[in-house]
Design an enzyme around this catalytic site. Structure first.
Site, PDB file in Angstrom:
ATOM      1  N   GLY B 270     -18.745 -98.745  66.013  1.00  0.00           N
ATOM      2  CA  GLY B 270     -18.628 -97.244  66.544  1.00  0.00           C
ATOM      3  C   GLY B 270     -19.388 -96.970  65.175  1.00  0.00           C
ATOM      4  O   GLY B 270     -19.143 -97.193  63.821  1.00  0.00           O
ATOM      5  N   ASN B 271     -19.330 -95.574  65.074  1.00  0.00           N
ATOM      6  CA  ASN B 271     -20.424 -94.816  63.833  1.00  0.00           C
ATOM      7  C   ASN B 271     -18.861 -94.982  63.506  1.00  0.00           C
ATOM      8  O   ASN B 271     -19.609 -94.852  62.100  1.00  0.00           O
ATOM      9  CB  ASN B 271     -20.244 -93.002  65.201  1.00  0.00           C
ATOM     10  N   GLU B 293     -12.596-108.412  64.862  1.00  0.00           N
ATOM     11  CA  GLU B 293     -12.837-108.572  65.920  1.00  0.00           C
ATOM     12  C   GLU B 293     -13.771-108.766  65.864  1.00  0.00           C
ATOM     13  O   GLU B 293     -14.639-109.411  66.399  1.00  0.00           O
ATOM     14  CB  GLU B 293     -12.599-107.251  66.902  1.00  0.00           C
TER      15      GLU B 293
HETATM   16  C1  LIG Z   1     -10.529 -94.533  71.355  1.00  0.00           C
HETATM   17  C2  LIG Z   1     -12.273 -94.531  71.604  1.00  0.00           C
HETATM   18  C3  LIG Z   1     -12.730 -94.311  73.399  1.00  0.00           C
HETATM   19  C4  LIG Z   1     -13.505 -93.586  70.782  1.00  0.00           C
HETATM   20  O1  LIG Z   1     -14.248 -93.706  70.535  1.00  0.00           O
HETATM   21  P1  LIG Z   1     -15.800 -93.696  69.847  1.00  0.00           P
HETATM   22  O2  LIG Z   1     -16.655 -93.828  69.827  1.00  0.00           O
HETATM   23  O3  LIG Z   1     -15.056 -94.020  68.686  1.00  0.00           O
HETATM   24  O4  LIG Z   1     -15.386 -91.803  70.106  1.00  0.00           O
HETATM   25  P2  LIG Z   1     -16.664 -90.885  70.177  1.00  0.00           P
HETATM   26  O5  LIG Z   1     -16.241 -90.144  69.806  1.00  0.00           O
HETATM   27  O6  LIG Z   1     -17.670 -91.006  70.553  1.00  0.00           O
HETATM   28  O7  LIG Z   1     -15.686 -90.436  71.985  1.00  0.00           O
HETATM   29  C5  LIG Z   1     -16.466 -91.535  72.961  1.00  0.00           C
HETATM   30  C6  LIG Z   1     -16.856 -90.741  73.765  1.00  0.00           C
HETATM   31  O8  LIG Z   1     -14.346 -90.285  74.501  1.00  0.00           O
HETATM   32  C7  LIG Z   1     -14.419 -88.646  74.283  1.00  0.00           C
HETATM   33  N1  LIG Z   1     -13.350 -88.212  73.560  1.00  0.00           N
HETATM   34  C8  LIG Z   1     -12.856 -88.466  72.495  1.00  0.00           C
HETATM   35  N2  LIG Z   1     -11.537 -87.613  72.656  1.00  0.00           N
HETATM   36  C9  LIG Z   1     -11.758 -87.304  73.458  1.00  0.00           C
HETATM   37  C10 LIG Z   1     -10.608 -86.609  73.549  1.00  0.00           C
HETATM   38  N3  LIG Z   1      -9.465 -86.599  73.188  1.00  0.00           N
HETATM   39  N4  LIG Z   1      -9.953 -85.607  74.885  1.00  0.00           N
HETATM   40  C11 LIG Z   1     -11.197 -85.762  75.884  1.00  0.00           C
HETATM   41  N5  LIG Z   1     -12.571 -86.414  75.452  1.00  0.00           N
HETATM   42  C12 LIG Z   1     -12.282 -87.811  74.424  1.00  0.00           C
HETATM   43  C13 LIG Z   1     -15.725 -88.274  73.623  1.00  0.00           C
HETATM   44  O9  LIG Z   1     -15.478 -87.004  73.898  1.00  0.00           O
HETATM   45  C14 LIG Z   1     -16.807 -89.351  74.095  1.00  0.00           C
HETATM   46  O10 LIG Z   1     -17.556 -89.126  75.114  1.00  0.00           O
HETATM   47  P3  LIG Z   1     -18.831 -89.193  76.224  1.00  0.00           P
HETATM   48  O11 LIG Z   1     -19.232 -90.820  75.506  1.00  0.00           O
HETATM   49  O12 LIG Z   1     -18.805 -88.533  77.599  1.00  0.00           O
HETATM   50  O13 LIG Z   1     -19.715 -88.674  74.693  1.00  0.00           O
HETATM   51  C15 LIG Z   1     -12.643 -96.112  71.321  1.00  0.00           C
HETATM   52  O14 LIG Z   1     -12.738 -96.074  69.882  1.00  0.00           O
HETATM   53  C16 LIG Z   1     -11.889 -97.202  71.951  1.00  0.00           C
HETATM   54  O15 LIG Z   1     -12.433 -97.673  72.938  1.00  0.00           O
HETATM   55  N6  LIG Z   1     -10.396 -97.374  71.098  1.00  0.00           N
HETATM   56  C17 LIG Z   1      -9.465 -98.843  72.243  1.00  0.00           C
HETATM   57  C18 LIG Z   1     -10.199 -99.567  71.811  1.00  0.00           C
HETATM   58  C19 LIG Z   1      -9.815-100.400  70.530  1.00  0.00           C
HETATM   59  O16 LIG Z   1      -9.989 -99.255  69.306  1.00  0.00           O
HETATM   60  N7  LIG Z   1     -10.402-101.364  69.613  1.00  0.00           N
HETATM   61  C20 LIG Z   1     -11.023-101.218  68.605  1.00  0.00           C
HETATM   62  C21 LIG Z   1     -11.320-102.582  68.403  1.00  0.00           C
HETATM   63  S1  LIG Z   1      -9.734-104.145  67.994  1.00  0.00           S
END
Ligand SMILES: CC(C)(COP(=O)(O)OP(=O)(O)OC[C@H]1O[C@@H](n2cnc3c(N)ncnc32)[C@H](O)[C@@H]1OP(=O)(O)O)[C@@H](O)C(=O)NCCC(=O)NCCS
Ligand SMILES: CC(C)(COP(=O)(O)OP(=O)(O)OC[C@H]1O[C@@H](n2cnc3c(N)ncnc32)[C@H](O)[C@@H]1OP(=O)(O)O)[C@@H](O)C(=O)NCCC(=O)NCCS
Lengths: 508, 508
Positions: B270-271, B293
Site C-alpha cells: 500500500g501507500n 511477504e
Molecule cells: C489495516 C489495513 C486495512 C489498512 O489498509 P491501508 O490500505 O493501508 O489503509 P487505508 O487508510 O487506505 O484504509 C483502508 C480502508 O479502511 C478504512 N479505514 C481505515 N481506518 C479505519 C478506521 N479506523 N475505521 C474505519 N475504517 C477505517 C479506510 O477508510 C479505507 O476504507 P475505504 O476502502 O472504504 O476507503 C491493511 O493494512 C490490512 O489489511 N492489514 C492487515 C494485513 C496486513 O497487515 N498485511 C501486511 C502484510 S504482512
C-alpha cells in the site's frame, strides 16, 4: 567457606547478604534469577528490602527496577514489593503483595512474552542492567556457575549486567550439575544460526553459565529451600477438564492427526495441569515427551512410570515432598529432565518445529474464541501473559482451559467479549471447561458461537449468552456480521459484576 | 500446444477452462494459487463461477470451499463471490465483492495467520482437499511445475489435493525460472529439521514444484496479465509517516541498537509502505536486505539503485509498468529476488532469527497499544490479519502505521479501546501516524497513554482521549489500575460513529 565455591578468585568475594545488598545503589536495574518459585536468590532481596525501607524512613528516595525469569516467591517479589520501592517489574509475577502494588499504581509492570525478554534486553530496549543477582548450586574450579533449580533468564543477566552477585545455595543438590543445557547462540547479530533442537531430549549447550570473574562483586552463601507450595487435592472441575482433554487426544490419535506418542506436551502450572498429568498416567500413550516451561510433580511421576521419556523446561515447580525427592535423586533424572534458558524453552522456533500441544489456563474467553489470560474485569492485572503466547501462537494444538464459573458462580468465564485480549481468535483452537470442549479449528466467528456457548459455558449463563449473540446479530445487520457485536452492551456483564457483585441479571 | 508444456504425459490433459471447471463438483474444497493479485489462475475460476451460477439457476445447490495464498483478484475472488456459492474462504482476501459476502453472512471466512495455513492443512484440521488449481509459468520436460509470479501455498496444495489442474500462463516470463526457492522440509513429523535460512539471500530449496502426474486431471493454457493496480501518487500523510519512521531508524542506528545496514525489512503493501520505500532511496543506508511477504515497485527500485542487496518474499505485487519491466528483465533479478512458499516467507522461526523490522498498516490502535488490523467498528471484516501477526510477534522491531484519521475526520484511528484485537499490547513496539511516533518499548500500560495520545492522535481527538483516560483512571481506582478502563464507555466512540456518523461529540 563452602566447598561449593571452588574457584580461588571468588573466595575473597564471600560476604553477608547485608554487605552484598549494600553494594546496590538506588535506581539500580537488577536482573534476578527465579522462575515459578524456584532458583531465586533467597537472602539478598530481603536484605535489599531492609535497605530500601531504611532509606525511606530517612526520607530518601530508593527505588529499583526488577527483572526476573518469571514469578518468584515472597522472599523476593513479596519483600521488595512491600517496600513500595519496586518502581518497575518485568516479565511475569504472581505474588499477592506485588500484584497489589501493580494494581494500585506503585509498580510499573511491563507484561511481556517470556521468550521475548532476552531479545528485548539484548537489543538494548530496556537500557543497561546494573546488577545480576543469581542463585547457583556451586561455582566450579574454572569459575563457571552451576545453575540451581531454574535457569530462566540467568545467562542473559550474567552476560549483560555490569556487576554480578551470586548466592551459592547449598540446599540445592550437587547432583543438579549435568541437568542443565545452557545454549549460547542467541546473540543479536546477522546470520544467526538456527536453534538445533528437533526433539525435547536434544542437548545443544553446556551444563554451566560462563561469567566474567572481574564483574563478580559479591558471593553470598545460603542454605534455604525453594518456596514450594504443596498441590491441592484434585477437585471435580479439574478432573472433568482433564477428562475432556484426554478424550480429545483420543479422538485426534484415532483420526490419525496425532501420533500415539502424542506431540511434546506443554502445560501451564496449577490444579488443572496437574489433573491432566494425573490423567495421562492411566492413558494408553507411551514414549511421550514434554517441551514446556516448568516441571511439576505430575511430570516427574510420568517419567518415573516410564510414560514420559524426556521433559524439557526452564525450571522446576515442585511440591516440598517432590523437591526433597529431586534433591536426593537428581542424578537419576539426567537426560530425562533438561532445564534450558527460557528463550530456548519458550522459543517460537522450537515450539513450532515440534508441534507442541499447548494447554494453558485463562481468565475468560468470549463467544468468538478470544482469550484473556491477564486482566480481571479489564483493568486489574492478575499475573501476566507469561509463556502462554509463546506456546499458544506456535503450538500444533493450542488449548485453553478454565472452570466455567468463578467467584462462586457470580462470574462466567465465557463472556460476550473478553475485557482484555491476550490470545486472539487467530490463536485459539480449543477451549475446555468442566462443561465440555469447544473445537474451533477451521470455524469462522459466527460458527464458533454455539460451539463455545453450548459446550463450555455454564448452563446458568447459556441463555443470556445466546441472547447477547442474537441481539448482536440484529444490531450488526447492514454494518457487517462477520463478528456480530453490540458494542454498547459488550461489557455489560463485566459492568454488572462491578456494580452488583454478579454477572447474573437479577430480574426484579 | 504451447512449448511451455514440455512433458509428454501432460499433453493429453490440455483442455478448455470450461471443460476443466466441469470436473469440479459441488462441495469441492479447492486450493487456488494466488497471492496479492499475482499468480492466481485467470480462467478456471470464471468458468467455475459460470457453472455455479447455471446450477443455481436450475435451482441446484452448488457451493465450494476456497483456499488461496492470500488475496487474489476480481477474476478469482470477485467472480466466485458473486455467485453466492463461496461457502468458505481462508486465509486472506481484500476483494470488495467477497468482503460484501463475508459481511452479509454468505461466506464463512476463517481469518488466520498466513504462516499457519500450511501447518493447519497438513495437520488435517481443514479436512481433505479435493482440487488444486494452480497457475504455472511452464511444465518442464521432467514434469515439474515452474511457479509464476507468486508461490503462496502452492506447494502444499499440489502435495495434498486429490486432483490437480494447472493453468500454464504464457504471459508470465520464461525467465521467472530460477527466481523461486521451493523448500520441501515442512512435513508434519517428529524430529523436523530447522529451516536453514539465516539471511534473506539463502537458497534452501529447488526452483520448481513437484507434482504427481497421475493427479493432474487438466491443463489449461492462458495468456493473461496479473491484475496489477497502479500506485496512487504519494500523499502527505504517507510521506509524513515515512519520515517519522526514517527518523526512528536514524535514532536506532545512532544509538547502536540497529546496524547501519538496518535489519531485514518487512513492509505491508500500500501507500505508506511505498512511501517508506521511496524514503529509503534517499536514506544513508546501504546493503540493506528485505525479508517480507511481497515485492512491490519500491523494492525493485531499491534493488536497481544498489541500495538493497537481496529481497525475499512469497509474491510480486507490482504496478502494470513494473510488472512489464519484470517480465522483460526477470533474469537480472535472479539471486536478488527470491520467492518462497508463504510458510517460509512468514515463518516465525526465520523472522525471529533475523530481527526483521516489521512495518504494517492498521485500522486502529488504542491508548494502551493494542492494535486492530481487521474489523471496522468491531463487526465488519476489512481484509484479514494476513501476515501481520507472523511478522509483528516475531520481529526485532514491530511497528504499526496509519493516518490518525479516517472517513474525512469522523473516525480517529486512536481510540480508547480497540473494537477487535489482532495484535496485543505484548506485540506492539511502535505506533506511527502522520502526527508522530509513539515508542512503547519497555513501558507499562499507564505509561503508554500520553505517549500514544500526544504523539499519534489527531489534535481534534486528543482532549477527548485524555478525558477518557482520566475518567477510566478514576472509575478503576480500587478495582485495579494496571490498565485503567471505563468498560461502560470503552466503545462509546465506535457507538457514536455508528449512530451519528462521527466519533466526535457534538455538544448541542
Ligand atoms: C489495516 C489495513 C486495512 C489498512 O489498509 P491501508 O490500505 O493501508 O489503509 P487505508 O487508510 O487506505 O484504509 C483502508 C480502508 O479502511 C478504512 N479505514 C481505515 N481506518 C479505519 C478506521 N479506523 N475505521 C474505519 N475504517 C477505517 C479506510 O477508510 C479505507 O476504507 P475505504 O476502502 O472504504 O476507503 C491493511 O493494512 C490490512 O489489511 N492489514 C492487515 C494485513 C496486513 O497487515 N498485511 C501486511 C502484510 S504482512
Ligand atoms: C489465567 C490464570 C490466572 C488462571 O489461573 P489458575 O490458577 O489456573 O486459575 P484459578 O481458577 O485458580 O484462578 C485464579 C484466580 O483468578 C480468579 N479468576 C479466574 N477466572 C476469573 C474471571 N473470569 N474473572 C475474575 N476472576 C477470575 C479466580 O477466582 C482466582 O482468584 P483468587 O486467587 O482470588 O481465588 C493463570 O493460568 C495465568 O496466570 N495464566 C497466564 C500465564 C500462563 O498461562 N502461564 C502458563 C505457562 S506458559
Amino acid at each position: 567457606m563452602s566447598a561449593r565455591i571452588a574457584h580461588p578468585a571468588f573466595a575473597s568475594k564471600v560476604m553477608s547478604a547485608e554487605d552484598a545488598a549494600a553494594l546496590i545503589p538506588p535506581g539500580a536495574s537488577i536482573g534476578f534469577s527465579g522462575f515459578t518459585g524456584s532458583g531465586y536468590p533467597k537472602e539478598i532481596p530481603g536484605a535489599l528490602a531492609k535497605r530500601i525501607k531504611a532509606a525511606h524512613e530517612r526520607g530518601e528516595e530508593f527505588t529499583i527496577k526488577a527483572f526476573t525469569g518469571a514469578s518468584t516467591a515472597p522472599e523476593l517479589d513479596g519483600v521488595l514489593a512491600d517496600t513500595g520501592g519496586m518502581a518497575f517489574r518485568t516479565p511475569y509475577q504472581s505474588d499477592p503483595h506485588l500484584r497489589a502494588k501493580i494494581n494500585d499504581g506503585t509498580t510499573n509492570y511491563c507484561d511481556i512474552h517470556l521468550s521475548h525478554l532476552q531479545k528485548l534486553i539484548n537489543m538494548g530496549f530496556f537500557g543497561k542492567m546494573d546488577f545480576a543477582v543469581i542463585e547457583a548450586t556451586a561455582i566450579t574450579e574454572h569459575g563457571e556457575i552451576i545453575p540451581s533449580s531454574s535457569v530462566g533468564n540467568n545467562r542473559t543477566y550474567l552476560d549483560i549486567a555490569e556487576k554480578v552477585i551470586i548466592e551459592v545455595n547449598s540446599w540445592q543438590a550437587d547432583d543438579l550439575y549435568g541437568l542443565h543445557d545452557i545454549y549460547y547462540g542467541m546473540d543479536i547479530k546477522p546470520r544467526r544460526e538456527p536453534i538445533p533442537i528437533s526433539s525435547p531430549g536434544d542437548i545443544i549447550g553446556r551444563p554451566t553459565f560462563k561469567v566474567d570473574p572481574s564483574k563478580v562483586v559479591a558471593i553470598v552463601e545460603t542454605d534455604d529451600p525453594d518456596r514450594n507450595t504443596p498441590f491441592k487435592p484434585l477437585d471435580d472441575d479439574s478432573r472433568a477438564i482433564a477428562a475432556h482433554l484426554l478424550d480429545f487426544f483420543d479422538m485426534e490419535v484415532k483420526a490419525g492427526r496425532m501420533p500415539p506418542t502424542l506431540w511434546p506436551l506443554q502445560s501451564g502450572v496449577g490444579n488443572i495441569a496437574n489433573a491432566v498429568l494425573a490423567g495421562l498416567m492411566d492413558a494408553p500413550y507411551e514414549h511421550m515427551t514434554s517441551y514446556t516451561e516448568v516441571i511439576q510433580d505430575g511430570m516427574v511421576q510420568l517419567i518415573d512410570a516410564g510414560k514420559i521419556d524426556v521433559a524439557s523446561a526452564t525450571a522446576f515447580s515442585l511440591s516440598p515432598d517432590m523437591a526433597h525427592h529431586m534433591n536426593d535423586h537428581a542424578r537419576d533424572y539426567h537426560g530425562k529432565i533438561i532445564l534450558r534458558p527460557q528463550d530456548v524453552s519458550n522459543h517460537p522456533e522450537v515450539i513450532r518445529r515440534q508441534f507442541v500441544i499447548a494447554t494453558n489456563g485463562m481468565i475468560e474467553a468470549d463467544i468468538y474464541g478470544n482469550v484473556n489470560s491477564t486482566h480481571i474485569m479489564g483493568t486489574k492485572m492478575m499475573n501476566g501473559v507469561g509463556g502462554s503466547g509463546d506456546f499458544a501462537r506456535n503450538a500444533g494444538y493450542s488449548i485453553f482451559v478454565s472452570p466455567s464459573l468463578a467467584k462462586g458462580g457470580d462470574i462466567s468465564a465465557i463472556v460476550p467479549m473478553v475485557s482484555h485480549t491476550d490470545h486472539t481468535e487467530h490463536d485459539v483452537m480449543v477451549i475446555i471447561t468442566e462443561q465440555g470442549l469447544a473445537d474451533l479449528r477451521g470455524l469462522a466467528p459466527r460458527q464458533r458461537v454455539n460451539v463455545v456457548i453450548d459446550n463450555c459455558a455454564h448452563p446458568d449463563y447459556r441463555e443470556a449468552l445466546h441472547e447477547y449473540y442474537d441481539r448482536a446479530l440484529k444490531v450488526s445487520q447492514g454494518r457487517g456480521i462477520h463478528t456480530p457485536h453490540d458494542l454498547g452492551q459488550a461489557f455489560s456483564w463485566h459492568q454488572r459484576f462491578l456494580e452488583t457483585g454478579s454477572m447474573k441479571e437479577f430480574k426484579a
